[in-house]
Design a protein around this motif. Structure first.
Motif, PDB file in Angstrom:
ATOM      1  N   UNK A   1       0.803  -1.220   0.000  1.00  0.00           N
ATOM      2  CA  UNK A   1       0.000   0.000   0.000  1.00  0.00           C
ATOM      3  C   UNK A   1       0.844   1.284   0.000  1.00  0.00           C
ATOM      4  N   UNK A   2       1.934   1.307   0.759  1.00  0.00           N
ATOM      5  CA  UNK A   2       2.693   2.560   0.919  1.00  0.00           C
ATOM      6  C   UNK A   2       4.121   2.476   0.402  1.00  0.00           C
ATOM      7  N   UNK A   3       4.534   1.332  -0.124  1.00  0.00           N
ATOM      8  CA  UNK A   3       5.865   1.210  -0.706  1.00  0.00           C
ATOM      9  C   UNK A   3       6.975   1.351   0.318  1.00  0.00           C
ATOM     10  N   UNK A   4       7.976   2.122  -0.001  1.00  0.00           N
ATOM     11  CA  UNK A   4       9.159   2.255   0.855  1.00  0.00           C
ATOM     12  C   UNK A   4       8.891   3.039   2.134  1.00  0.00           C
ATOM     13  N   UNK A   5       7.698   3.596   2.283  1.00  0.00           N
ATOM     14  CA  UNK A   5       7.359   4.357   3.487  1.00  0.00           C
ATOM     15  C   UNK A   5       6.701   3.491   4.562  1.00  0.00           C
ATOM     16  N   UNK A   6       6.770   2.167   4.422  1.00  0.00           N
ATOM     17  CA  UNK A   6       6.119   1.280   5.381  1.00  0.00           C
ATOM     18  C   UNK A   6       6.621   1.524   6.803  1.00  0.00           C
ATOM     19  N   UNK A   7       7.914   1.811   6.939  1.00  0.00           N
ATOM     20  CA  UNK A   7       8.467   2.035   8.281  1.00  0.00           C
ATOM     21  C   UNK A   7       7.919   3.309   8.914  1.00  0.00           C
ATOM     22  N   UNK A   8       7.605   4.309   8.100  1.00  0.00           N
ATOM     23  CA  UNK A   8       6.988   5.536   8.622  1.00  0.00           C
ATOM     24  C   UNK A   8       5.567   5.232   9.098  1.00  0.00           C
ATOM     25  N   UNK A   9       4.900   4.351   8.384  1.00  0.00           N
ATOM     26  CA  UNK A   9       3.548   3.942   8.760  1.00  0.00           C
ATOM     27  C   UNK A   9       3.532   3.345  10.161  1.00  0.00           C
ATOM     28  N   UNK A  10       4.562   2.578  10.491  1.00  0.00           N
ATOM     29  CA  UNK A  10       4.642   1.966  11.821  1.00  0.00           C
ATOM     30  C   UNK A  10       4.747   3.031  12.906  1.00  0.00           C
ATOM     31  N   UNK A  11       5.523   4.068  12.667  1.00  0.00           N
ATOM     32  CA  UNK A  11       5.659   5.158  13.635  1.00  0.00           C
ATOM     33  C   UNK A  11       4.309   5.836  13.863  1.00  0.00           C
ATOM     34  N   UNK A  12       3.598   6.104  12.772  1.00  0.00           N
ATOM     35  CA  UNK A  12       2.288   6.754  12.882  1.00  0.00           C
ATOM     36  C   UNK A  12       1.264   5.838  13.540  1.00  0.00           C
TER      37      UNK A  12
ATOM     38  N   UNK B   1      24.180  -5.841   4.927  1.00  0.00           N
ATOM     39  CA  UNK B   1      24.265  -6.418   3.593  1.00  0.00           C
ATOM     40  C   UNK B   1      23.295  -5.772   2.608  1.00  0.00           C
ATOM     41  N   UNK B   2      22.488  -4.808   3.106  1.00  0.00           N
ATOM     42  CA  UNK B   2      21.547  -4.120   2.237  1.00  0.00           C
ATOM     43  C   UNK B   2      22.119  -2.831   1.672  1.00  0.00           C
ATOM     44  N   UNK B   3      21.289  -2.083   0.984  1.00  0.00           N
ATOM     45  CA  UNK B   3      21.680  -0.808   0.378  1.00  0.00           C
ATOM     46  C   UNK B   3      20.776   0.308   0.902  1.00  0.00           C
ATOM     47  N   UNK B   4      21.400   1.345   1.429  1.00  0.00           N
ATOM     48  CA  UNK B   4      20.622   2.420   2.041  1.00  0.00           C
ATOM     49  C   UNK B   4      19.777   3.175   1.009  1.00  0.00           C
ATOM     50  N   UNK B   5      20.258   3.261  -0.219  1.00  0.00           N
ATOM     51  CA  UNK B   5      19.514   4.025  -1.223  1.00  0.00           C
ATOM     52  C   UNK B   5      18.177   3.369  -1.582  1.00  0.00           C
ATOM     53  N   UNK B   6      17.972   2.120  -1.155  1.00  0.00           N
ATOM     54  CA  UNK B   6      16.694   1.456  -1.414  1.00  0.00           C
ATOM     55  C   UNK B   6      15.538   2.053  -0.606  1.00  0.00           C
ATOM     56  N   UNK B   7      15.857   2.825   0.450  1.00  0.00           N
ATOM     57  CA  UNK B   7      14.781   3.391   1.268  1.00  0.00           C
ATOM     58  C   UNK B   7      14.101   4.567   0.563  1.00  0.00           C
ATOM     59  N   UNK B   8      14.662   5.008  -0.527  1.00  0.00           N
ATOM     60  CA  UNK B   8      14.052   6.101  -1.300  1.00  0.00           C
ATOM     61  C   UNK B   8      13.086   5.540  -2.324  1.00  0.00           C
ATOM     62  N   UNK B   9      12.003   6.286  -2.610  1.00  0.00           N
ATOM     63  CA  UNK B   9      11.596   7.569  -2.021  1.00  0.00           C
ATOM     64  C   UNK B   9      11.101   7.394  -0.588  1.00  0.00           C
TER      65      UNK B   9
ATOM     66  N   UNK C   1      11.235  -3.373   9.156  1.00  0.00           N
ATOM     67  CA  UNK C   1      10.752  -2.955   7.841  1.00  0.00           C
ATOM     68  C   UNK C   1      11.839  -2.213   7.064  1.00  0.00           C
ATOM     69  N   UNK C   2      12.641  -1.408   7.769  1.00  0.00           N
ATOM     70  CA  UNK C   2      13.766  -0.732   7.114  1.00  0.00           C
ATOM     71  C   UNK C   2      14.764  -1.756   6.581  1.00  0.00           C
ATOM     72  N   UNK C   3      15.051  -2.775   7.384  1.00  0.00           N
ATOM     73  CA  UNK C   3      16.019  -3.798   6.956  1.00  0.00           C
ATOM     74  C   UNK C   3      15.499  -4.578   5.746  1.00  0.00           C
ATOM     75  N   UNK C   4      14.193  -4.860   5.715  1.00  0.00           N
ATOM     76  CA  UNK C   4      13.620  -5.570   4.561  1.00  0.00           C
ATOM     77  C   UNK C   4      13.783  -4.739   3.283  1.00  0.00           C
ATOM     78  N   UNK C   5      13.495  -3.441   3.404  1.00  0.00           N
ATOM     79  CA  UNK C   5      13.602  -2.552   2.240  1.00  0.00           C
ATOM     80  C   UNK C   5      15.048  -2.480   1.760  1.00  0.00           C
ATOM     81  N   UNK C   6      15.970  -2.316   2.697  1.00  0.00           N
ATOM     82  CA  UNK C   6      17.384  -2.188   2.333  1.00  0.00           C
ATOM     83  C   UNK C   6      17.912  -3.461   1.677  1.00  0.00           C
TER      84      UNK C   6
END
Length: 362
Positions: free
Chosen positions: A36-47, A167-175, A233-238
């Motif tokens: 539903x929210x793509x790479x912003x899933x971790x922000x959804x958890x905070x909210x 082992x992930x890539x930080x640029x994957x958290x964008x947008x 969720x951040x680690x999954x995205x990365x």
């Protein structure tokens, strides 16, 4: 006379919270958020945490005000015999339905990810059977087992998170904002019931050594679970990128198959035992709560004897879906949407009622 005999303390209570709610990050719960929210899933958890703060705070105030009663007693006291019965029945129904959906999901994970040659029926029987044994032994047994298992479970979880991030890539958290702020706000509000177990924890207050145990455990658990969920969720995205992760039904289990730990192969075999223990304990607690609520509805004091019957019902209903993965994901999404209003508004209704009756003056 020791009034705390047979009751659990802060360690056991906190362990139950972390295992029952924290393990949601290992099933298909994150999948719908990524979809539903793509790479912003971790922000959804905070909210979601922010949306959940008020009902949890109000619930805590009620529990402290009625320190000699659990949430079942409070509901009957504030809402009366008939409305109270309806509310408890609704909570029992949603809890039992939740067990059906989640246990079917876990059985599918075990069968499709690890034991592909084992019949689903057998896997399901073992899962619910072990959980029913723990539930029938009682809350003290569940709490002690959860506390003993907690250190190993946390070490395993954080090793997975650290390796995934490294082992992930930080640029994957964008947008960062994923599919946009409106979608983030919508999904955060509609999925707040992901933390809905905090409501059900009020039913075991009289089994705790004091209301202070409840207060400390709730807030420590709330902060811990929200933080771990966000990091996961951040680690999954990365590790996978949000474009790929929407096609993964069980991100955690794909993660432990993907990450590398030195020269070791089949890394998932190191983490599977910890996850299985957490799963058994999670459903033991769920079955215990379901039996407790049913016993409260029909005045059955020895409610632990109801556990085998409820377990049989769970197995029967859980085996009905013919296409487990897709069916269960849709059922879980719809269930989250339907139960969120209960989680958000029931504590508010109870608090307002208590306030109007003048029972919160102290």
């Amino acid at each position: 006379m020791d009034n705390t005999k047979g009751k659990i303390g802060i360690r056991e209570f906190l362990a139950i919270i972390l295992i029952t709610i924290g393990t949601k990050v290992t099933d298909n719960t994150p999948t719908s958020l990524f979809d539903k929210v793509g790479s912003a899933a971790w922000i959804t958890v905070i909210l979601m945490g922010l949306f959940s703060f008020i009902p949890i705070y109000l619930l805590t105030k009620l529990i402290i005000a009625y320190e000699d009663q659990n949430l079942i007693d409070i509901i009957f006291r504030l809402l009366g015999k008939y409305i109270g019965f309806f509310v408890i029945f609704l909570l029992w129904t949603t809890e039992t339905y939740s067990i059906v959906i989640n246990s079917a999901t876990y059985a599918d994970i075990i069968e499709t990810m690890y034991f592909v040659k084992t019949p689903l029926f057998f896997t399901y029987i073992v899962l619910i059977g072990v959980a029913a044994y723990g539930a029938k032994k009682g809350l003290e047994f569940i709490g002690s087992a959860a506390w003993v298992s907690l250190i190993g479970l946390n070490i395993a979880l954080f090793v997975v998170l650290i390796l995934s991030i490294l082992q992930g890539r930080f640029n994957y958290v964008y947008p960062i904002l994923g599919n946009g702020i409106p979608e983030i706000m919508k999904e955060s509000a509609m999925n707040a019931s992901i933390l809905g177990e905090f409501l059900y924890l009020g039913f075991i207050v009289t089994s705790l050594r004091s209301t202070n145990v409840y207060k400390k455990g709730i807030w420590i658990g709330f902060i811990y679970v929200t933080t771990v969920y966000m990091l996961a969720l951040i680690s999954y995205i990365m590790l996978f990128d949000y474009v790929s992760i929407v096609n993964l039904n069980y991100p955690f289990h794909e993660t432990i198959r993907f990450i590398q730990l030195g020269f070791l192969t089949n890394v998932e075999s190191l983490f599977l035992p910890f996850w299985l223990v957490a799963s058994f304990l999670r459903f033991s607690f769920y079955l215990y709560i379901s039996a407790l609520l049913f016993g409260a509805l029909f005045k059955i004091k020895q409610f632990n004897y109801l556990v085998p019957s409820i377990a049989i019902l769970i197995v029967f209903l859980g085996l009905i879906p013919e296409a487990p993965v897709f069916t269960l994901i849709n059922l879980r999404e719809n269930f989250a949407y339907l139960t969120t209003p209960i989680f958000l508004f029931l504590p508010l209704i109870l608090w307002i009622t208590a306030k109007l009756k003048g029972e919160l003056k102290k």
